[in-house]
Scaffold this motif. Structure first.
Motif, PDB file in Angstrom:
ATOM      1  N   VAL A 111      26.739 -33.461  45.669  1.00  0.00           N
ATOM      2  CA  VAL A 111      27.461 -33.722  44.417  1.00  0.00           C
ATOM      3  C   VAL A 111      28.249 -35.009  44.628  1.00  0.00           C
ATOM      4  O   VAL A 111      29.043 -35.109  45.559  1.00  0.00           O
ATOM      5  CB  VAL A 111      28.416 -32.573  44.040  1.00  0.00           C
ATOM      6  N   ASN A 132      33.658 -33.392  40.104  1.00  0.00           N
ATOM      7  CA  ASN A 132      33.263 -32.841  38.817  1.00  0.00           C
ATOM      8  C   ASN A 132      33.207 -31.324  39.004  1.00  0.00           C
ATOM      9  O   ASN A 132      32.248 -30.803  39.568  1.00  0.00           O
ATOM     10  CB  ASN A 132      31.904 -33.417  38.424  1.00  0.00           C
ATOM     11  N   PRO A 166      32.600 -28.572  37.180  1.00  0.00           N
ATOM     12  CA  PRO A 166      31.427 -27.772  36.814  1.00  0.00           C
ATOM     13  C   PRO A 166      30.241 -28.000  37.766  1.00  0.00           C
ATOM     14  O   PRO A 166      29.558 -27.057  38.158  1.00  0.00           O
ATOM     15  CB  PRO A 166      31.097 -28.239  35.394  1.00  0.00           C
ATOM     16  N   LYS A 167      30.004 -29.254  38.163  1.00  0.00           N
ATOM     17  CA  LYS A 167      28.911 -29.544  39.097  1.00  0.00           C
ATOM     18  C   LYS A 167      29.198 -28.958  40.473  1.00  0.00           C
ATOM     19  O   LYS A 167      28.291 -28.482  41.156  1.00  0.00           O
ATOM     20  CB  LYS A 167      28.668 -31.046  39.198  1.00  0.00           C
ATOM     21  N   LEU A 168      30.468 -28.994  40.890  1.00  0.00           N
ATOM     22  CA  LEU A 168      30.834 -28.416  42.187  1.00  0.00           C
ATOM     23  C   LEU A 168      30.630 -26.907  42.182  1.00  0.00           C
ATOM     24  O   LEU A 168      30.111 -26.344  43.144  1.00  0.00           O
ATOM     25  CB  LEU A 168      32.286 -28.760  42.537  1.00  0.00           C
ATOM     26  N   GLU A 169      31.019 -26.258  41.100  1.00  0.00           N
ATOM     27  CA  GLU A 169      30.828 -24.805  40.983  1.00  0.00           C
ATOM     28  C   GLU A 169      29.343 -24.451  41.042  1.00  0.00           C
ATOM     29  O   GLU A 169      28.946 -23.499  41.708  1.00  0.00           O
ATOM     30  CB  GLU A 169      31.440 -24.278  39.677  1.00  0.00           C
ATOM     31  N   GLU A 170      28.525 -25.243  40.348  1.00  0.00           N
ATOM     32  CA  GLU A 170      27.081 -25.007  40.329  1.00  0.00           C
ATOM     33  C   GLU A 170      26.485 -25.191  41.734  1.00  0.00           C
ATOM     34  O   GLU A 170      25.679 -24.376  42.189  1.00  0.00           O
ATOM     35  CB  GLU A 170      26.442 -25.990  39.343  1.00  0.00           C
ATOM     36  N   ALA A 171      26.882 -26.253  42.418  1.00  0.00           N
ATOM     37  CA  ALA A 171      26.378 -26.514  43.768  1.00  0.00           C
ATOM     38  C   ALA A 171      26.818 -25.418  44.735  1.00  0.00           C
ATOM     39  O   ALA A 171      26.036 -24.974  45.582  1.00  0.00           O
ATOM     40  CB  ALA A 171      26.864 -27.875  44.253  1.00  0.00           C
ATOM     41  N   LYS A 187      24.685 -22.336  44.162  1.00  0.00           N
ATOM     42  CA  LYS A 187      23.340 -22.523  44.729  1.00  0.00           C
ATOM     43  C   LYS A 187      23.368 -22.403  46.250  1.00  0.00           C
ATOM     44  O   LYS A 187      22.482 -21.790  46.842  1.00  0.00           O
ATOM     45  CB  LYS A 187      22.786 -23.889  44.339  1.00  0.00           C
TER      46      LYS A 187
END
Length: 82
Positions: free
Chosen positions: A64, A68, A70-75, A78
């Motif tokens: 990432v 960011n 939202p992107k950190l939460e998504e990563a 995963k």
């Protein structure tokens, strides 16, 4: 899960990223790319992101760029599934 964050000391977004990781109780390695003895971290950063911009987060190979949430939460989600 191994987490690295590539940072420089004067970057406010890097500080926010480290605080976010601490708040989430995620152990991480702080890879300071500004330290001259850590050219290895600069090389890793270039290999992983293709640029010299910080912060860059590495969640077990999930990259990432920038702070960011939202992107950190998504990563993070995963990486936990790996």
């Amino acid at each position: 899960m191994e987490v690295k964050i590539y940072t420089i000391p004067t970057c406010p977004w890097c500080a926010k990223g480290k605080e976010w990781l601490k708040k989430k109780k995620i152990p991480f390695q702080d890879c300071n790319v500004a330290e001259s003895q850590n050219s290895q971290f600069r090389d890793e950063l270039l290999d992983k992101s293709g640029q010299i911009s910080v912060p860059v987060f590495d969640f077990d190979g999930i990259i990432v760029i920038g702070f960011n949430e939202p992107k950190l939460e998504e990563a993070l989600a995963k990486a936990k599934k790996k």
